[in-house]
Design an enzyme around this catalytic site. Sequence first.
Site, PDB file in Angstrom:
ATOM      1  N   ILE A   1      40.807  32.685  33.717  1.00  0.00           N
ATOM      2  CA  ILE A   1      40.788  31.425  32.937  1.00  0.00           C
ATOM      3  C   ILE A   1      39.954  30.330  33.412  1.00  0.00           C
ATOM      4  O   ILE A   1      39.430  29.590  32.651  1.00  0.00           O
ATOM      5  CB  ILE A   1      42.389  30.809  33.071  1.00  0.00           C
TER       6      ILE A   1
ATOM      7  N   LYS B   1      48.093  25.202  33.686  1.00  0.00           N
ATOM      8  CA  LYS B   1      49.830  25.212  33.139  1.00  0.00           C
ATOM      9  C   LYS B   1      50.197  26.709  34.004  1.00  0.00           C
ATOM     10  O   LYS B   1      49.394  27.645  33.904  1.00  0.00           O
ATOM     11  CB  LYS B   1      49.998  25.035  31.765  1.00  0.00           C
TER      12      LYS B   1
ATOM     13  N   ASP C   1      54.919  32.596  30.568  1.00  0.00           N
ATOM     14  CA  ASP C   1      53.505  32.294  30.493  1.00  0.00           C
ATOM     15  C   ASP C   1      53.020  31.956  29.359  1.00  0.00           C
ATOM     16  O   ASP C   1      52.471  30.866  29.183  1.00  0.00           O
ATOM     17  CB  ASP C   1      52.688  33.405  31.620  1.00  0.00           C
TER      18      ASP C   1
ATOM     19  N   SER D   1      38.058  30.182  46.422  1.00  0.00           N
ATOM     20  CA  SER D   1      38.586  31.336  45.775  1.00  0.00           C
ATOM     21  C   SER D   1      38.610  32.711  46.775  1.00  0.00           C
ATOM     22  O   SER D   1      37.771  32.666  47.597  1.00  0.00           O
ATOM     23  CB  SER D   1      37.939  31.811  44.360  1.00  0.00           C
ATOM     24  N   ARG D   2      39.700  33.380  46.904  1.00  0.00           N
ATOM     25  CA  ARG D   2      39.658  34.414  47.775  1.00  0.00           C
ATOM     26  C   ARG D   2      38.698  35.478  47.226  1.00  0.00           C
ATOM     27  O   ARG D   2      38.158  36.308  48.155  1.00  0.00           O
ATOM     28  CB  ARG D   2      41.090  34.912  47.792  1.00  0.00           C
TER      29      ARG D   2
END
Length: 308
Positions: free
Chosen positions: A14, A90, A168, A36-37
């Site tokens: 996303i 979201k 979702d 970010s991992r």
Amino acid sequence: MPPINLAIVGVGKIARDQHLPSIERNADFTLVAAASRNGTVDGIPNFTTMKAMFEAVPTIDAVSLCMPPQFRYDAAYEAILAGKHVFLEKPPGATLSEVESLASLANEKGVSLFASWHSRYAPGVEAAKSFLGSNTIQSVHIVWKEDVRHWHPNQDWIWQAGGLGVFDPGINALSILTHIMPNPVFIRSATLEFPENRQAPIAADLKMTSAIGTPVHAEFDWRQTGKQTWDIIAETSAGQMILIDGGSKLTIGGKAVSLPEEAEYPELYRRFADLVKNGKSDVDIAPLRHVADAFMMGERAFVEPFHD
């Protein structure tokens, strides 16, 4: 006001598909770092933790949090304590209590918090809201069906407790519904279908009514193949209104309504910039509350196992 120094946290699908292009085209923001991992963003410093990012880039003004909802509270809490404005993908959190806590903390610290609902910015939504507000609504039917294997391949988090499952995408429909309906809507009963090997539902059927008794029926399903369906149909005193393809198209009385071009995420970032500039927050939890109500009110039915 100079550009807002923005960092993005959680560099996944996303973020790459929607957030990064929208940020790049918005002169109110300068993307200065990412955490970010696994993922990285070219041309800026990248970190594996938000703490390391804040220490190395103290000029960050705001963060966009794009990780799964189960991990969003801790990240948002850390960012707000550090004095950063926060954009929440979201759903804004895994629970209502988390989001309410973040809203209180943001107010205390004097930073902006934005619970974003991208589907509310689909081209046909405002026109639909205006039409429904001017006519008597007789019934509403939501059909939100898509192929989870296409949209969420190998994403195990979405099937875990707190991952929402079919809600979702379904919460997108609820975010539109709660925006366009002139009266509050309440869930009266629900059936949630859980695969035997998963902790989140693959389908849901919601029976709702508005505060004045208007019936609302919502069908969510993640098993649809072929053409995907994201429609909201309202029968009204002035004819049938249909929001089609997630709100990208609108017909009233069988006639297409002229709409602006799709710009959901660019509009979200315009809204976020406005909130930051004016020292305000926008934290509407109504769509998430309906999901919570569905889990509270819903009967559970177990169906065949789901495998990617």
